[in-house]
Design a protein around this motif. Structure first.
Motif, PDB file in Angstrom:
ATOM      1  N   ALA A  17       0.829  -1.209   0.000  1.00 49.66           N
ATOM      2  CA  ALA A  17       0.000   0.000   0.000  1.00 49.66           C
ATOM      3  C   ALA A  17       0.869   1.266   0.000  1.00 49.66           C
ATOM      4  N   PHE A  18       1.968   1.242   0.740  1.00 51.92           N
ATOM      5  CA  PHE A  18       2.855   2.402   0.787  1.00 51.92           C
ATOM      6  C   PHE A  18       3.612   2.556  -0.527  1.00 51.92           C
ATOM      7  N   ARG A  19       4.131   1.433  -1.052  1.00 54.43           N
ATOM      8  CA  ARG A  19       4.875   1.465  -2.317  1.00 54.43           C
ATOM      9  C   ARG A  19       3.990   1.993  -3.447  1.00 54.43           C
ATOM     10  N   GLU A  20       2.773   1.483  -3.518  1.00 57.36           N
ATOM     11  CA  GLU A  20       1.852   1.892  -4.572  1.00 57.36           C
ATOM     12  C   GLU A  20       1.561   3.395  -4.490  1.00 57.36           C
ATOM     13  N   THR A  21       1.283   3.894  -3.310  1.00 57.62           N
ATOM     14  CA  THR A  21       0.991   5.313  -3.121  1.00 57.62           C
ATOM     15  C   THR A  21       2.200   6.170  -3.476  1.00 57.62           C
ATOM     16  N   LEU A  22       3.380   5.753  -3.030  1.00 58.76           N
ATOM     17  CA  LEU A  22       4.602   6.503  -3.325  1.00 58.76           C
ATOM     18  C   LEU A  22       4.869   6.550  -4.826  1.00 58.76           C
ATOM     19  N   VAL A  23       4.733   5.437  -5.499  1.00 61.39           N
ATOM     20  CA  VAL A  23       4.984   5.384  -6.942  1.00 61.39           C
ATOM     21  C   VAL A  23       3.965   6.259  -7.697  1.00 61.39           C
ATOM     22  N   LEU A  24       2.700   6.165  -7.303  1.00 58.26           N
ATOM     23  CA  LEU A  24       1.677   6.962  -7.988  1.00 58.26           C
ATOM     24  C   LEU A  24       1.908   8.460  -7.800  1.00 58.26           C
TER      25      LEU A  24
END
Length: 174
Positions: free
Chosen positions: A123-130
């Motif tokens: 969830a953190f990786r996805e948000t950071l990448v987006l």
């Protein structure tokens, strides 16, 4: 007419779509498969695109296609790791006057950042990448993930804090 609309709405954002798919799936070959599926879905749904942010619309389709593809094609215990090439796209190009040693250090730093991002919880990786790689707004990310904007901000702050800790930076609570 639909082909022209597809070309106008989808094609300018294929690079971003591929980059997001690489981060989510962990490698370029799988990402290409996902983007191909996403393009088919986008083409099928282009008539229903009501306007607005075409990039966010396409990236939402890519995100959903990525998770669908991974559920079908990967065992649950496989961990995805992004491609180093994505970091080259977002990091400043090395100065031509840099020494070979400086270039090597920069490459090592990019690898460390990539590895740290890959170790973030999904969830953190996805948000950071987006947000930090794809440049989507908090509102666009919230709509894409189906969570409140406050959750996006919280996840992003937590992701950045974890990265700073992982990379040895000092993080002062705000």
């Amino acid at each position: 007419m639909l082909a022209a609309r597809f070309a106008e709405v989808v094609l300018p954002h294929l690079g971003d779509a591929l980059s997001l798919a690489r981060w989510l799936t962990g490698n370029a070959a799988d990402a290409e498969d996902v983007v191909q599926e996403a393009c088919l879905k986008a083409h099928a749904g282009i008539a229903g695109f009501a306007g607005g942010n075409a990039r966010a619309w396409l990236l939402t389709i890519v995100r959903n296609a990525s998770y669908t593809w991974m559920a079908r094609n990967r065992p649950r215990n496989v961990v995805a790791v992004g491609d180093l090439a994505d970091l080259d796209d977002v990091s400043p190009p090395p100065d031509s006057s840099d020494s070979p040693e400086a270039a090597l250090i920069a490459k090592a730093n990019s690898a460390a950042v990539e590895a740290a991002i890959a170790r973030l919880p999904e969830a953190f990786r996805e948000t950071l990448v987006l947000r930090d790689i794809n440049g989507l707004s908090y509102r666009e990310i919230a709509a894409m993930l189906g969570v409140p904007q406050g959750t996006v901000m919280s996840r992003l702050a937590r992701a950045r804090s974890l990265l700073m800790t992982e990379l040895g930076g000092h993080h002062e609570p705000g």
